[in-house]
Design a protein around this motif. Structure first.
Motif, PDB file in Angstrom:
ATOM      1  N   THR A 180      21.113  21.258  55.917  1.00 27.23           N
ATOM      2  CA  THR A 180      21.405  19.893  55.000  1.00 27.23           C
ATOM      3  C   THR A 180      21.238  20.196  53.670  1.00 27.23           C
ATOM      4  OG1 THR A 180      18.774  19.404  54.998  1.00 27.23           O
ATOM      5  CG2 THR A 180      19.808  18.705  56.874  1.00 27.23           C
ATOM      6  N   LEU A 181      21.493  19.171  52.712  1.00 24.02           N
ATOM      7  CA  LEU A 181      21.553  19.405  51.472  1.00 24.02           C
ATOM      8  C   LEU A 181      19.876  20.015  51.055  1.00 24.02           C
ATOM      9  CD1 LEU A 181      22.815  19.673  48.645  1.00 24.02           C
ATOM     10  CD2 LEU A 181      22.665  17.098  48.588  1.00 24.02           C
ATOM     11  N   ALA A 182      18.991  19.409  51.543  1.00 23.56           N
ATOM     12  CA  ALA A 182      17.399  19.562  51.333  1.00 23.56           C
ATOM     13  C   ALA A 182      17.243  20.928  51.628  1.00 23.56           C
ATOM     14  CB  ALA A 182      16.662  18.636  52.082  1.00 23.56           C
ATOM     15  N   HIS A 183      17.761  21.482  52.732  1.00 24.46           N
ATOM     16  CA  HIS A 183      17.533  23.098  53.091  1.00 24.46           C
ATOM     17  C   HIS A 183      18.217  24.066  51.935  1.00 24.46           C
ATOM     18  CE1 HIS A 183      17.752  21.735  57.559  1.00 24.46           C
ATOM     19  NE2 HIS A 183      16.588  21.060  56.841  1.00 24.46           N
ATOM     20  N   LEU A 184      19.451  23.601  51.693  1.00 28.15           N
ATOM     21  CA  LEU A 184      19.991  24.353  50.567  1.00 28.15           C
ATOM     22  C   LEU A 184      19.263  24.391  49.221  1.00 28.15           C
ATOM     23  CD1 LEU A 184      23.842  23.643  51.582  1.00 28.15           C
ATOM     24  CD2 LEU A 184      22.642  25.702  51.978  1.00 28.15           C
ATOM     25  N   ARG A 185      19.013  23.190  48.834  1.00 27.78           N
ATOM     26  CA  ARG A 185      18.265  23.171  47.691  1.00 27.78           C
ATOM     27  C   ARG A 185      16.804  24.095  47.659  1.00 27.78           C
ATOM     28  NH1 ARG A 185      19.758  16.924  45.822  1.00 27.78           N
ATOM     29  NH2 ARG A 185      21.756  17.402  44.910  1.00 27.78           N
ATOM     30  N   ASN A 186      16.134  23.824  48.779  1.00 27.51           N
ATOM     31  CA  ASN A 186      15.156  24.627  48.885  1.00 27.51           C
ATOM     32  C   ASN A 186      15.226  26.092  48.885  1.00 27.51           C
ATOM     33  OD1 ASN A 186      13.427  22.284  49.064  1.00 27.51           O
ATOM     34  ND2 ASN A 186      13.430  22.275  51.209  1.00 27.51           N
ATOM     35  N   THR A 224      17.339  27.363  47.290  1.00 34.19           N
ATOM     36  CA  THR A 224      17.838  27.629  45.774  1.00 34.19           C
ATOM     37  C   THR A 224      16.672  27.778  45.052  1.00 34.19           C
ATOM     38  OG1 THR A 224      19.967  26.850  45.864  1.00 34.19           O
ATOM     39  CG2 THR A 224      19.034  26.974  43.935  1.00 34.19           C
ATOM     40  N   ASN A 225      15.662  26.906  45.175  1.00 30.09           N
ATOM     41  CA  ASN A 225      14.390  26.720  44.656  1.00 30.09           C
ATOM     42  C   ASN A 225      13.523  28.189  45.018  1.00 30.09           C
ATOM     43  OD1 ASN A 225      15.025  24.310  43.404  1.00 30.09           O
ATOM     44  ND2 ASN A 225      13.650  23.182  44.964  1.00 30.09           N
ATOM     45  N   ALA A 243       8.785  26.396  48.549  1.00 31.47           N
ATOM     46  CA  ALA A 243       9.705  26.157  47.279  1.00 31.47           C
ATOM     47  C   ALA A 243       9.368  25.153  46.400  1.00 31.47           C
ATOM     48  CB  ALA A 243      11.260  25.634  48.150  1.00 31.47           C
ATOM     49  N   HIS A 244       8.218  24.582  46.987  1.00 26.33           N
ATOM     50  CA  HIS A 244       7.651  23.393  45.996  1.00 26.33           C
ATOM     51  C   HIS A 244       6.289  23.748  45.846  1.00 26.33           C
ATOM     52  CE1 HIS A 244      11.087  20.751  45.976  1.00 26.33           C
ATOM     53  NE2 HIS A 244      11.331  21.293  47.245  1.00 26.33           N
ATOM     54  N   GLU A 285      14.993  31.126  43.028  1.00 29.53           N
ATOM     55  CA  GLU A 285      14.974  31.200  41.607  1.00 29.53           C
ATOM     56  C   GLU A 285      13.320  31.610  41.394  1.00 29.53           C
ATOM     57  OE1 GLU A 285      18.240  27.669  40.169  1.00 29.53           O
ATOM     58  OE2 GLU A 285      15.851  27.280  40.607  1.00 29.53           O
TER      59      GLU A 285
END
Length: 201
Positions: free
Chosen positions: A128-134, A136-137, A96-97, A140
């Motif tokens: 976790t929120l970090a997992h979910l955001r990753n 999403t990233n 993701a990053h 995308e």
């Protein structure tokens, strides 16, 4: 689609998905290029009792996790896509990053930049929120997040059937199919391949 795929196995639980994926691709005559993380080898031994040589023998070509100069690390290496099965949260975060810190994450990054299909069988719960955001990233960026969720509507009678159903659904993402490989949903009110209607609510 190229009859060649890259398969990564990381240390998340669910090593059976990577092993079964390799087996199905071999049956279909698809050339496989395998890379397993350090934790992935531990999980393969813990969950399946498999030695390195046994797993490596399932692939046409295998690479060391640190071999960032391997063929699959270059966009000029042609293949039909990549699956990370299972995909740990660490690997998800790296993808993701854009952290190309080992051969799995580098190969995944190359797959994305070349606009090829990348499926991440993300395995963790709760998230976790970090997992979910990753997730999403990565989505995308073009990855497909595909947690190995059992399809109970198919009325599986064993763990093997549940694993196979998920593996075939993953292969669907690449347009790889085999006639009669698994029961597909045949319409509202019928469980696939059974003709039985589901129970009332």
């Amino acid at each position: 689609m190229s009859a060649r795929m890259v398969v990564g196995i990381t240390g998340a639980t669910g090593a059976v998905y990577g092993v079964r994926l390799l087996a199905r691709l071999r049956e279909l005559g698809v050339e496989t290029h395998l890379v397993v993380s350090r934790s992935g080898w531990l999980t393969l031994q813990q969950e399946m009792g498999l030695a390195r040589s046994t797993v490596q023998a399932l692939a046409d070509v295998h690479y060391d996790i640190n071999d960032v100069g391997a063929a699959i690390a270059s966009g000029s290496f042609r293949h039909g896509g990549m699956v990370v099965a299972p995909c740990s949260m660490r690997t998800l975060a790296a993808v993701a990053h854009g952290f190309n810190d080992n051969l799995i994450t580098r190969a995944a990054d190359v797959t994305l930049k070349e606009r090829r299909t990348l499926v991440l069988m993300a395995r963790e719960t709760p998230l976790t929120l970090a997992h979910l955001r990753n997730m999403t990233n990565a989505t995308e960026m073009g990855a497909r997040i595909m947690p190995p969720v059992p399809a109970f509507y198919a009325l599986p009678s064993s763990i093997d059937e549940m694993v196979d159903h998920t593996v075939w659904r993953v292969l669907d993402q690449f347009g790889i199919t085999a006639e009669g490989s698994y029961d597909r949903w045949s319409g509202t009110g019928k469980a696939a391949g059974t003709g039985r209607a589901p129970a009332d609510d």
